[in-house]
Enzyme design. Sequence first.
Site, PDB file in Angstrom:
ATOM      1  N   SER A   1       0.727  -1.299   0.041  1.00 46.41           N
ATOM      2  CA  SER A   1       0.048  -0.158  -0.058  1.00 46.41           C
ATOM      3  C   SER A   1       0.773   1.348  -0.191  1.00 46.41           C
ATOM      4  O   SER A   1       1.566   1.414  -1.163  1.00 46.41           O
ATOM      5  CB  SER A   1      -0.980   0.077   1.369  1.00 46.41           C
ATOM      6  OG  SER A   1      -2.195   0.964   0.906  1.00 46.41           O
TER       7      SER A   1
ATOM      8  N   ASP B   1      -9.276  -4.977  -5.251  1.00 43.90           N
ATOM      9  CA  ASP B   1      -8.993  -3.829  -4.404  1.00 43.90           C
ATOM     10  C   ASP B   1      -9.723  -2.660  -4.521  1.00 43.90           C
ATOM     11  O   ASP B   1      -9.693  -1.979  -5.554  1.00 43.90           O
ATOM     12  CB  ASP B   1      -7.518  -3.829  -4.474  1.00 43.90           C
ATOM     13  CG  ASP B   1      -6.906  -2.918  -3.497  1.00 43.90           C
ATOM     14  OD1 ASP B   1      -7.702  -2.293  -2.604  1.00 43.90           O
ATOM     15  OD2 ASP B   1      -5.586  -3.151  -3.245  1.00 43.90           O
TER      16      ASP B   1
ATOM     17  N   HIS C   1      -7.710  -5.549  -0.621  1.00 44.96           N
ATOM     18  CA  HIS C   1      -6.510  -4.884  -0.378  1.00 44.96           C
ATOM     19  C   HIS C   1      -5.778  -5.762   0.706  1.00 44.96           C
ATOM     20  O   HIS C   1      -5.585  -5.503   1.816  1.00 44.96           O
ATOM     21  CB  HIS C   1      -6.779  -3.712   0.223  1.00 44.96           C
ATOM     22  CG  HIS C   1      -5.417  -2.749   0.431  1.00 44.96           C
ATOM     23  ND1 HIS C   1      -5.020  -2.430  -0.724  1.00 44.96           N
ATOM     24  CD2 HIS C   1      -4.951  -1.744   1.276  1.00 44.96           C
ATOM     25  CE1 HIS C   1      -3.722  -1.617  -0.618  1.00 44.96           C
ATOM     26  NE2 HIS C   1      -4.015  -1.158   0.695  1.00 44.96           N
TER      27      HIS C   1
END
Length: 655
Positions: A201, A307, A338
């Site tokens: 991320s 995601d 995610h």
Amino acid sequence: MPIPERRTRPLWRTLATAATAALLAVLVSPGAAQSAAPRESKPVYSYDKAIRESVWVDTRLDGDGDGKTDRVAVDIIRPREPAQQGRKVPVIMDASPYYSCCGRGNESQLKTYDEHGNVVQFPLYYDNYFVPRGYAFVAVDLAGTNRSDGCVDVGGRSDIQSGKAVVDWLNGRGKGYTTRTGTERAKAGWTNGRTGMIGKSYDATIANGVAATGVEGLKTIVPIGGISSWYDYYFQQGAPLYDSGPEWLSDYVESPEARARCAAVQKRLVDEAPRTGDWTGLWDERNYVPDAGKVKASVFVVHGMQDLNVRAKHFGQWWDALAKAGVDRKIWLAQTGHVDPFDSRRSAWVDTLHRWFDHELLGYDNGVDREPMADIERTPDHWTTDRVWPPRTTDAVRLSPAKGSAAGVGKLGLKHGSGTEAFTDDPKLSETDWAAQIDKSTPDKAGFITEPLGKDLRLSGSSKVTVTATPSTTTAHLSAVLVDLGPATIRDYADGGEGITTLTDRTCWGASTAGDSSCFLRTEAKTADVDRTVFSRGWADLGNYASDRTGKPLTPGKPYTITLDLAPSDHVVPAGHRLALIVAGTDKDLIDPPSTKPTLTLDLARTSARVPFVGGAHAFASATAGTHTAAPRTSAPERLADPRPFRPVPGGSTR
């Protein structure tokens, strides 16, 4: 059209011949040179006795405007034995803003320190697993976070320089100090400078950004669910994806002391990121895609195709740019949201990552460079591979919507349509609601559907939907989604775990100490039985019809044409299922609504989709040539939950 495979250099770099690898064995492995080149690093070094130290690296920036250049904190763990013997080791690095505010991994681990400020716990397993195998692990606090100076600027120059400066220091080009404010210098004489960056991320985003600077010494990056352009994190083609901008994230991750001194940076993040969705210079600084040609590192991309936090567009545009630049690359695409592959495919992931770093950082000829480029999850825990991704036979096919027997329930095929369809934006409804009512005439969407397929049909890559629409008001948002209509068992990406369930028992990956365990909670796939799956989506503000960068007020009653970029995917629509395109207004919880609730009238003759099919137009024509009766489901399907609203925190714990 899929990006053709063009290379300015080989897809993989052979880092060592047998003779060089034998030399490397002497430099980075214990004992004497072996008769055969090594193929795998072994856990031969003591984790308990490893050297743990902290260094503050000068970024050469003064982000907080205090008249002094900022230093970022760098916590290091490295094997003691090579250092004692004068041998140098490569580095695995994770630069993050989350080490003190939000945590890393499925268990939200933080860095911990003893009463003297010495690091005790490094989050995640990278240190536990790789340090005994002859790697150093380096955990960098981005400027403005934890023990670092400066300010968080959310993917801007300060964030990226936080990582680049450390790579420079590891390669003898930067200045490091033993304390945050002192003058005693620290040198990285223990490393050969070969660095690999990894993270999920925000951390993955920093890896992308640092690689895009072309910094020497960065040999590979492994971005997991990473952002490639921060504009596309907050907007898509003018449509706002969240109800706040980067200033919220900056405030969320900054240390309390940074928050007090960084008002000027915060103000810029507000002033130069207008909620209109217009592109500004702030976004240019935070867009890494144009600099893909500078990337010298290999790139191992990992992303969840569902995601809805760091949306799939990010990996798609980054991957395509890397392909054009001829960058060495590999990709894993999961059915998850995610989610880190450590929590969705743990054993295979650690094994692959181990071999990747051995090849890229130690130069071992272990065969990972000769394996397929892509691993793709087809159904929960079932994966396929592709030698090249997207496959070479993939070609974009123009599909046209046509009117059907009922309003808003049309046909999708190769023949051009005519006439119009209309819908009224209803911000209370989501893509899940539209798909559930696909065969019914409803006022909130226009749907177009193929007949049941006679053969499997695979889509691989990014689609585009061109819409000509006449609005009834001065503002309008558009959504377009592709849907697989048919029974399937999928990972439940809309659930809180985004496709995984965390269990209560643990598996261990490396060595442990009392303060830093290598054992992590086990996970398993969280699945749902459904009758429809939205697998690709895109959004736009119709006011951006003339430019992706600037919006304009609309004139009611005037037609406008805009092309929506849909997120890349790799999805097989099975025989017996139908493929659908839905065009509608606000996609609840995935974009914010406009200031009005327009009715939009689609000109079907000027509306189409370009969809990348493996096998091109022939594959689509063959799959739709005959009739096929859909197989009945033997058990009642679940209704997949609506997409969950996220706070704009890539990889953080707040949603």
